[in-house]
Design a protein around this motif. Structure first.
Motif, PDB file in Angstrom:
ATOM      1  N   THR A 215       0.821  -1.110  -0.060  1.00  0.00           N
ATOM      2  CA  THR A 215      -0.147   0.008   0.166  1.00  0.00           C
ATOM      3  C   THR A 215       0.795   1.304  -0.149  1.00  0.00           C
ATOM      4  O   THR A 215       0.317   2.361   0.346  1.00  0.00           O
ATOM      5  CB  THR A 215      -1.126   0.096   1.052  1.00  0.00           C
ATOM      6  OG1 THR A 215      -0.216  -0.358   2.349  1.00  0.00           O
ATOM      7  CG2 THR A 215      -2.161  -0.983   0.954  1.00  0.00           C
ATOM      8  N   THR A 217       3.614   1.797   1.796  1.00  0.00           N
ATOM      9  CA  THR A 217       4.073   2.184   3.134  1.00  0.00           C
ATOM     10  C   THR A 217       5.143   1.180   3.478  1.00  0.00           C
ATOM     11  O   THR A 217       6.206   1.736   4.204  1.00  0.00           O
ATOM     12  CB  THR A 217       2.991   2.734   4.324  1.00  0.00           C
ATOM     13  OG1 THR A 217       2.115   1.444   4.195  1.00  0.00           O
ATOM     14  CG2 THR A 217       2.352   3.837   4.185  1.00  0.00           C
ATOM     15  N   ARG A 218       4.935  -0.056   3.347  1.00  0.00           N
ATOM     16  CA  ARG A 218       5.783  -1.182   3.587  1.00  0.00           C
ATOM     17  C   ARG A 218       6.044  -2.165   2.552  1.00  0.00           C
ATOM     18  O   ARG A 218       5.104  -2.225   1.819  1.00  0.00           O
ATOM     19  CB  ARG A 218       5.081  -1.833   5.013  1.00  0.00           C
ATOM     20  CG  ARG A 218       5.614  -1.040   6.230  1.00  0.00           C
ATOM     21  CD  ARG A 218       4.716  -1.872   7.424  1.00  0.00           C
ATOM     22  NE  ARG A 218       5.205  -3.175   7.433  1.00  0.00           N
ATOM     23  CZ  ARG A 218       5.721  -3.863   8.526  1.00  0.00           C
ATOM     24  NH1 ARG A 218       5.817  -3.032   9.629  1.00  0.00           N
ATOM     25  NH2 ARG A 218       6.112  -5.106   8.553  1.00  0.00           N
ATOM     26  N   ASP A 220       5.319  -5.144   1.928  1.00  0.00           N
ATOM     27  CA  ASP A 220       4.526  -6.243   2.614  1.00  0.00           C
ATOM     28  C   ASP A 220       4.382  -7.427   1.696  1.00  0.00           C
ATOM     29  O   ASP A 220       3.812  -8.518   2.282  1.00  0.00           O
ATOM     30  CB  ASP A 220       3.200  -5.566   2.754  1.00  0.00           C
ATOM     31  CG  ASP A 220       2.947  -4.669   3.672  1.00  0.00           C
ATOM     32  OD1 ASP A 220       3.671  -4.740   4.700  1.00  0.00           O
ATOM     33  OD2 ASP A 220       2.344  -3.639   3.804  1.00  0.00           O
ATOM     34  N   MET A 226      -3.998  -6.562  -3.780  1.00  0.00           N
ATOM     35  CA  MET A 226      -4.301  -6.310  -2.384  1.00  0.00           C
ATOM     36  C   MET A 226      -3.669  -4.994  -2.044  1.00  0.00           C
ATOM     37  O   MET A 226      -4.151  -4.282  -1.041  1.00  0.00           O
ATOM     38  CB  MET A 226      -3.718  -7.444  -1.522  1.00  0.00           C
ATOM     39  CG  MET A 226      -4.337  -8.465  -1.628  1.00  0.00           C
ATOM     40  SD  MET A 226      -3.876  -9.874  -0.190  1.00  0.00           S
ATOM     41  CE  MET A 226      -4.964  -9.653   0.894  1.00  0.00           C
TER      42      MET A 226
ATOM     43  N   MET B 230      -0.337  -4.374   9.351  1.00  0.00           N
ATOM     44  CA  MET B 230       1.346  -4.297   9.999  1.00  0.00           C
ATOM     45  C   MET B 230       1.326  -3.284  11.204  1.00  0.00           C
ATOM     46  O   MET B 230       2.563  -3.119  11.362  1.00  0.00           O
ATOM     47  CB  MET B 230       2.163  -4.105   8.640  1.00  0.00           C
ATOM     48  CG  MET B 230       2.049  -5.163   7.640  1.00  0.00           C
ATOM     49  SD  MET B 230       2.840  -6.540   8.267  1.00  0.00           S
ATOM     50  CE  MET B 230       2.793  -7.617   6.756  1.00  0.00           C
ATOM     51  N   VAL B 232       0.374  -0.067  10.695  1.00  0.00           N
ATOM     52  CA  VAL B 232       0.727   1.136  10.205  1.00  0.00           C
ATOM     53  C   VAL B 232      -0.551   1.641   9.567  1.00  0.00           C
ATOM     54  O   VAL B 232      -0.660   3.024   9.724  1.00  0.00           O
ATOM     55  CB  VAL B 232       1.770   1.078   9.119  1.00  0.00           C
ATOM     56  CG1 VAL B 232       2.213   2.415   8.533  1.00  0.00           C
ATOM     57  CG2 VAL B 232       3.131   0.251   9.833  1.00  0.00           C
ATOM     58  N   ARG B 233      -1.064   0.943   8.853  1.00  0.00           N
ATOM     59  CA  ARG B 233      -2.379   1.389   8.002  1.00  0.00           C
ATOM     60  C   ARG B 233      -3.419   0.263   8.475  1.00  0.00           C
ATOM     61  O   ARG B 233      -3.286  -0.828   8.697  1.00  0.00           O
ATOM     62  CB  ARG B 233      -2.116   1.276   6.728  1.00  0.00           C
ATOM     63  CG  ARG B 233      -1.392   2.574   6.094  1.00  0.00           C
ATOM     64  CD  ARG B 233      -1.010   2.466   4.797  1.00  0.00           C
ATOM     65  NE  ARG B 233      -2.022   2.015   3.967  1.00  0.00           N
ATOM     66  CZ  ARG B 233      -2.769   2.674   2.930  1.00  0.00           C
ATOM     67  NH1 ARG B 233      -1.988   3.679   2.460  1.00  0.00           N
ATOM     68  NH2 ARG B 233      -3.582   2.515   2.265  1.00  0.00           N
ATOM     69  N   ASP B 235      -5.325  -1.785   6.842  1.00  0.00           N
ATOM     70  CA  ASP B 235      -5.412  -2.545   5.416  1.00  0.00           C
ATOM     71  C   ASP B 235      -6.363  -3.580   5.413  1.00  0.00           C
ATOM     72  O   ASP B 235      -6.537  -3.967   4.282  1.00  0.00           O
ATOM     73  CB  ASP B 235      -3.796  -3.183   5.240  1.00  0.00           C
ATOM     74  CG  ASP B 235      -2.941  -1.982   5.139  1.00  0.00           C
ATOM     75  OD1 ASP B 235      -3.104  -1.096   4.561  1.00  0.00           O
ATOM     76  OD2 ASP B 235      -1.702  -2.198   5.566  1.00  0.00           O
TER      77      ASP B 235
END
Lengths: 281, 296
Positions: A215, A217-218, A220, A226, B230, B232-233, B235
């Motif tokens: 997304t 930010t990380r 993942d 997704m 995670m 942070v968000r 999701d």
């Protein structure tokens, strides 16, 4: 979890055409990398034979994720030895390329760009003799964000322009680029080009992929769709540059646990439709 | 040992599939319950904006279909957009539409409708006492509709709020504030919905981990929105894909004697044309995950 034999069988059974064989589970003190050359050749030949029997292509391998260190010569010597083994294993497996991560800020800290570029170049340059000996490409992988003492920063080779330069500087024909979409996408806040622009910039030098979503930010390693990567644009870019490699997905799988076989079954069908649908299902 | 019920929120797929097919596929995919989202209805559509008879008939048909399938509509989701400062027109709309949501919930035979409280994204970082007073005012306005329809208003545990791009923690993310808000509601028609993803995304703001949030709210939790992230968000990932400690979460549910459905509020829209297969895959995975006490 599954062992290499069952792993290969399941990949084939669930509709994958190629596999990215990870070599990081081997180390210099284990019985394969640390044993005799005969044992080494025999181990990887067995894997190659099994893949051949299944008609599953080993399209790429993954070497070390940890790059060189600016001052620790012991670490760097280990890296050269283990990467030589990785390149040799790749050759026996019949794969054309081995992905080796570059020198990163996680070991180098905040340096000047030229120090990092030079450090990274020296690292890759040291691998060239082994790559040429085994006739295997060193694949440079696009990076993302690094953390130093909890602080996020963007690696220099996250910028595709720098990665391309790094690739072009290597004085060998045994080199290629591996595009990691998740790395590029999660560094978008640092003015790194979009995944589609990155693919276009790499052009014909791009022969391998680590495709996964996030997304922004990380890193993942999510199933594509997704996160919020614009996959349709990326597939257009792949078409535009004439990408001929495998659409290799590097998705987190560890959490499926005992459900792994069901997950591979579903993912195989989903990813086939996703790729055939040009980034849509 | 009693089999735990598993459920899914239909917000990501009902619009695509239609309510009838949606219920059928949810049942076929192994879920015992469904969280029926009401946010797709608005006051100007033919159901919420039409006659009482049309309204009654629409939700009765859904209830009957669920009954025929032996699928329990265990909760509904009312509005996420609730009272805002200095906009009486909007707030009147919240009252009007929430009255409809609570009526629809009653017809559907569901005991509870989740209605978000006021949130800091709209109200900003203001005095917590003012936020409590304004939140109470909103719920006080909605309580008569809940009592008339004999349906619980469910508060929901919150997470991060955003104001001018700045991320901070909503007041109603902290268990003490949620409990205070809950206690201030003068009705028996109230409950709490534990949203695991909201709680987890604000752990860095000293909100307790999900398992401790469950312990703090105890038996007031009767409905859930379970999903992972995670930290942070928000999701809405499948459990296991983020880093919530799920075995601990399941232990906490057992400790507080949770008897409700394990309802998952997951992103599903990306399955696209593979929605039916995606839901089946999720149903199978979630059954094993819940039976495995947060592990597969």
């Amino acid at each position: 979890m599954l062992g290499w034999e069952k792993s290969l069988e399941l990949c084939k059974k669930y509709g994958f055409d190629t596999v990215d064989f990870n070599l990081e589970c081997y180390n210099l003190d284990d019985e394969i990398y640390g044993g005799s050359e005969d044992a080494f050749v025999s181990h990887f030949s067995a894997i190659k034979e099994k893949a051949r029997e299944l008609e599953l292509e080993i399209a790429q391998t993954h070497g070390r994720c940890i790059g060189s260190h600016p001052t620790d010569e012991k670490h760097n010597a280990w890296l050269r030895r283990v990467s030589e083994k990785d390149l040799y294993a790749t050759s026996i497996l019949g794969a054309p390329s081995c992905v080796i991560h570059g020198a990163s800020c996680n070991l180098w800290g905040r340096r000047t760009p030229s120090e990092l570029i030079d450090g990274c170049h020296r690292m890759y340059r040291d691998f060239i003799p082994a790559a040429e000996k085994y006739k295997v490409n060193i694949a440079l992988e696009t990076f993302g964000l690094t953390q130093i003492r909890g602080e996020k920063l963007c690696d220099i080779i996250t910028y595709p322009e720098e990665m391309k330069k790094q690739h072009d500087m290597l004085d060998t024909k045994y080199k290629t680029l591996c595009f990691d979409t998740g790395h590029t996408h999660h560094a978008g806040d640092y003015w790194v080009k979009s995944v589609a622009e990155t693919a276009k910039l790499f052009g014909k030098d791009l022969t391998l992929t680590h495709l996964h979503d996030n997304t922004g930010t990380r890193d993942d390693h999510l199933i594509p769709g997704m996160g919020n990567i614009n996959w349709c644009e990326l597939f257009d870019a792949f078409d535009e540059i004439g990408y001929k490699g495998s659409y290799n997905f590097e998705i987190s799988l560890y959490y499926w646990g005992s459900f792994i076989e069901d997950a591979l079954d579903f993912l195989g069908r989903y990813l086939r439709r996703f790729v055939d649908g040009h980034g849509k299902v | 040992m009693e089999k735990k019920k598993i459920g899914i929120s239909d917000f990501g797929f009902r619009t695509q599939l239609g309510w009838e097919k949606s219920l059928e596929i949810v049942k076929k995919s192994g879920f015992d319950t469904i969280d029926f989202n009401l946010e797709s209805y608005t006051l100007s559509d033919s159901i919420y904006g039409g006659s009482d008879d049309a309204f009654e008939s629409h939700f009765t048909a859904i209830k009957e279909k669920a009954k025929e399938l032996e699928l329990e509509i265990v909760q509904t989701h009312g509005r996420c957009s609730t009272y805002v400062p200095n906009n009486e027109g909007h707030n009147q709309w919240v009252r009007d539409i929430s009255e409809k949501d609570l009526r629809a919930t009653a017809i559907l035979g569901s005991p509870t409708c989740v209605i978000h409280s006021i949130n800091c994204s709209a109200w900003g970082k203001i005095n917590p006492e003012v936020l409590h007073a304004e939140s109470k005012k909103m719920y006080d306005d909605l309580i008569p509709f809940a009592e008339k329809n004999k349906v619980n208003i469910s508060l929901e545990t919150f997470g991060a709020a955003l104001m001018r791009g700045l991320r901070f923690c909503d007041l109603f993310s902290y268990p003490s504030e949620i409990l205070r808000q809950y206690e201030s509601m003068d009705t028996t028609y109230k409950t709490i919905c534990l949203d695991s993803g909201h709680t987890h995304e604000v752990e860095s703001f000293w909100v307790p981990p999900v398992q401790d949030m469950i312990r703090a709210l105890g038996d007031k939790i009767t409905v859930t929105h379970l999903h992972d992230n995670m930290g942070v968000r928000d999701d809405h990932l499948m459990p296991g894909m983020g880093n919530i400690n799920w075995p601990e979460v399941f232990s906490a549910f057992e400790e507080v004697g949770y008897k409700g459905s394990y309802n998952f509020e997951l992103r599903t829209n990306f399955w696209g044309s593979m929605m039916e297969e995606g839901l089946k895959f999720m149903g199978k995975y979630l059954r094993r995950f819940v039976d495995g006490h947060g592990k597969v």
